[in-house]
Design a protein around this motif. Structure first.
Motif, short mmCIF file in Angstrom:
data_model
loop_
_atom_site.label_atom_id
_atom_site.label_comp_id
_atom_site.label_asym_id
_atom_site.label_seq_id
_atom_site.Cartn_x
_atom_site.Cartn_y
_atom_site.Cartn_z
N MET A 266 60.76 78.95 18.12
CA MET A 266 59.93 78.98 16.82
C MET A 266 59.40 77.82 16.70
N GLN A 267 58.31 77.89 16.09
CA GLN A 267 57.78 76.67 15.39
C GLN A 267 58.57 76.35 14.05
N ALA A 268 58.67 75.36 13.41
CA ALA A 268 59.23 75.10 12.51
C ALA A 268 58.83 73.88 11.56
N ILE A 269 58.96 74.07 10.25
CA ILE A 269 58.56 73.28 9.02
C ILE A 269 59.63 72.57 8.09
N HIS A 270 59.98 71.34 8.39
CA HIS A 270 61.21 70.65 7.72
C HIS A 270 60.75 70.48 6.36
N THR A 271 61.47 71.12 5.27
CA THR A 271 61.13 70.63 3.67
C THR A 271 62.39 69.81 3.23
N THR A 272 61.86 68.83 2.58
CA THR A 272 62.77 67.85 2.16
C THR A 272 62.82 67.66 0.55
N GLN A 273 62.36 68.74 -0.09
CA GLN A 273 62.23 68.69 -1.54
C GLN A 273 63.73 68.43 -2.31
N TYR A 274 64.75 69.33 -1.68
CA TYR A 274 65.82 69.18 -2.61
C TYR A 274 66.87 68.26 -1.90
#
Length: 242
Positions: free
Chosen positions: A203-211
């Motif tokens: 899968m493609q992935a998006i890394h979120t660093t919000q928290y």
């Protein structure tokens, strides 16, 4: 590495620290609730020892072939390690109820998430894959904050027996959606569980660093890179919406 949206049919989300905050503040609240209950049943509770045992238990799947914890077993283990006694069924059930109720208490929906999911659902199918030993807790919490009906399928590690980055949670989601990995983008906060897990299965992935995460897994040599890194869940609008 850039995202390629041509064949994407679904956006799949992690829950904790992706759509909702579930980090040090929530874990502290969780431990305090357990401490109060344990002290009421067995006497003074060693707060530092409780936190140490809880940390050890949360990391246990990564030492055990990625097998998810059994809620009842880890509750018994917690009591034994703190008080050196064998708890009764009633005492174990009491603590399990506290775990369930406290999880529902700490789950809160940020204001922007529901509008974002509504807009994404106009272009993509939506799904959720979450690491947590109790599927009922996840589903009831999603119901509490109005999100359960927003996902075509919900996969919880406690229901399939293995935690991300094991392929089974991802494979279960793909099978239910009847989609190939290349047709999905996964959005998550944990480098190992979410980004490596999704990328390893294709899968493609998006890394979120919000928290601020409660657990961290630093990158290792040879790790796969996400297609994008975002600082806020709202950034998905510019990446995924026309």
């Amino acid at each position: 590495m850039a995202l390629i949206l041509d064949d994407i049919k679904a956006v799949v989300f992690d829950l904790g620290n992706t759509l909702i905050e579930f980090g040090p503040r929530q874990i502290k609240h969780f431990n305090e609730a357990l401490e109060r209950t344990l002290a009421g049943m067995f006497g003074a509770c060693d707060r530092a020892r409780l936190a140490e045992i809880r940390d050890h238990q949360m990391a246990a799947p990564y030492r055990n072939g990625l097998k998810e914890n059994d809620r009842k077993n880890i509750t018994i283990e917690l009591i034994r390690n703190l008080y050196d006694i064998q708890p009764s069924e009633e005492q174990v059930d009491t603590l399990l109820t506290v775990r369930y109720n406290t999880f529902l208490e700490v789950v809160e929906l940020p204001n922007n998430v529901l509008p974002l999911l509504n807009d994404l659902s106009k272009c993509y199918r939506l799904a959720l894959v979450s690491n947590y030993p109790c599927g009922k807790s996840i589903r009831d919490a999603l119901g509490k904050i109005g999100l359960e009906g927003r996902f075509e399928t919900i996969v919880v590690s406690g229901e399939v027996g293995y935690v991300k980055p094991h392929p089974l949670p991802f494979e279960t989601m793909l099978k239910r959606l009847d989609l190939a990995p290349k047709q999905c983008i996964y959005v998550g906060d944990t480098w190992l569980d979410d980004i490596q897990g999704a990328k390893r299965i294709g899968m493609q992935a998006i890394h979120t660093t919000q928290y601020v995460p409660y657990k961290t897994f630093p990158p290792s040599e040879g790790d796969r890179q996400p297609g994008a890194v975002i600082g806020h869940i709202e950034d998905l609008r510019r990446l995924l919406l026309p």
